[in-house]
Design a protein around this motif. Structure first.
Motif, short mmCIF file in Angstrom:
data_model
loop_
_atom_site.label_atom_id
_atom_site.label_comp_id
_atom_site.label_asym_id
_atom_site.label_seq_id
_atom_site.Cartn_x
_atom_site.Cartn_y
_atom_site.Cartn_z
N LYS A 1 0.37 -1.45 -0.05
CA LYS A 1 0.16 0.06 -0.17
C LYS A 1 0.92 1.09 -0.47
CE LYS A 1 -4.16 1.95 2.13
NZ LYS A 1 -3.59 3.55 1.26
N ALA B 1 2.14 1.87 -3.34
CA ALA B 1 1.03 2.73 -4.41
C ALA B 1 1.27 3.88 -3.58
CB ALA B 1 0.18 0.87 -4.39
N ASP B 2 0.51 4.31 -2.71
CA ASP B 2 0.53 5.49 -2.57
C ASP B 2 1.41 6.41 -2.79
OD1 ASP B 2 -2.17 4.76 -1.13
OD2 ASP B 2 -0.92 4.35 0.67
N ALA C 1 3.17 5.90 -4.87
CA ALA C 1 4.04 5.76 -7.35
C ALA C 1 2.50 6.76 -7.14
CB ALA C 1 3.25 4.38 -7.28
N GLN C 2 0.66 6.73 -6.91
CA GLN C 2 0.00 7.84 -7.36
C GLN C 2 0.31 9.02 -7.30
OE1 GLN C 2 -3.54 7.34 -5.47
NE2 GLN C 2 -4.43 7.65 -6.74
N GLN C 3 1.22 9.09 -6.50
CA GLN C 3 1.33 10.92 -5.60
C GLN C 3 2.86 10.98 -6.44
OE1 GLN C 3 1.49 11.72 -1.75
NE2 GLN C 3 0.02 10.12 -1.33
N HIS C 4 3.78 10.28 -7.09
CA HIS C 4 4.76 10.26 -7.67
C HIS C 4 4.97 9.68 -8.65
CE1 HIS C 4 6.01 12.36 -4.15
NE2 HIS C 4 5.34 12.15 -3.78
N PRO C 5 4.55 9.61 -9.99
CA PRO C 5 4.47 8.81 -11.25
C PRO C 5 6.32 8.97 -11.52
CG PRO C 5 2.71 10.52 -11.51
CD PRO C 5 3.06 11.18 -9.77
#
Length: 195
Positions: free
Chosen positions: A56, A59-60, A62-66
């Motif tokens: 998690k 994932a969190d 990665a969503q905020q820092h592509p």
């Protein structure tokens, strides 16, 4: 390094500390790690019970820092600070790391970046900050506080003629109860579970 600092503070808010000492995964890389990758050292991520949290957190993040990947490197706890110290000294330490509070972090504060500006809002909701602070600068955020609860066996109290509903409320009473329990039952007063 400024961008890496911001990424790290966001990654696992309160879990880890930043180091200005390079990437642990690529020994030939320059200080600061490889572009687009954040290396996190800890002693917990390899534990099966932590896998859902690590998944998690990744994932969190990665969503905020592509475009930025996170690599958790689980180290054995018994050797953690020795390995970490050697990596930092060699300039090949991780970008982010887990620390116990107190001396372990304070001894390495010169190799770490202060996180004060990134954890300011967390200070209102978490306790234990003094363990991650040196000379007025905050180098990590508390994740958990570890207490030392004491459980007692009511049946041993009864066997020793003590009232299990009225356990000791002072150290002296506790020591006296222990003597009584040991004398009456042969049981030892302390045991450590450690899990």
């Amino acid at each position: 390094m400024k961008q890496r600092t911001l990424w790290s503070a966001t990654l696992v808010a309160g879990l880890v500390v930043l180091a200005g000492c390079g990437s642990a995964s690529d020994p030939d890389s320059a200080s600061g790690g490889s572009k687009g990758k954040l290396v996190v050292w800890d002693w917990k991520s390899g534990d099966a019970t932590a896998s859902s949290y690590v998944k998690k957190a990744k994932a969190d993040f990665a969503q905020q820092h592509p475009g930025v990947t996170v690599e958790f490197v689980a180290q054995p706890f018994e050797q953690y600070y020795t390995l970490l110290g050697a990596a930092i000294q060699a300039g090949k330490g991780p970008d982010v790391m887990l620390f116990n509070g107190g001396g372990q972090i304070r001894d390495r504060a010169d190799s770490l970046l202060p996180l004060g500006e990134y954890v300011r809002d967390d200070k209102k909701r978490l306790a234990g900050w003094e363990a991650f602070t040196k000379d007025g600068k905050t180098y990590a955020a508390p994740v958990t506080l570890q207490g030392h609860p004491i459980y007692y066996n009511k049946s041993l109290y009864r066997k020793a003629g003590l009232d299990p509903e009225q356990p000791a409320t002072s150290w002296d009473e506790f020591v006296a109860d222990c003597r009584t329990i040991t004398k009456a039952t042969g049981a030892r007063c302390f045991a450590q579970g450690n899990k």
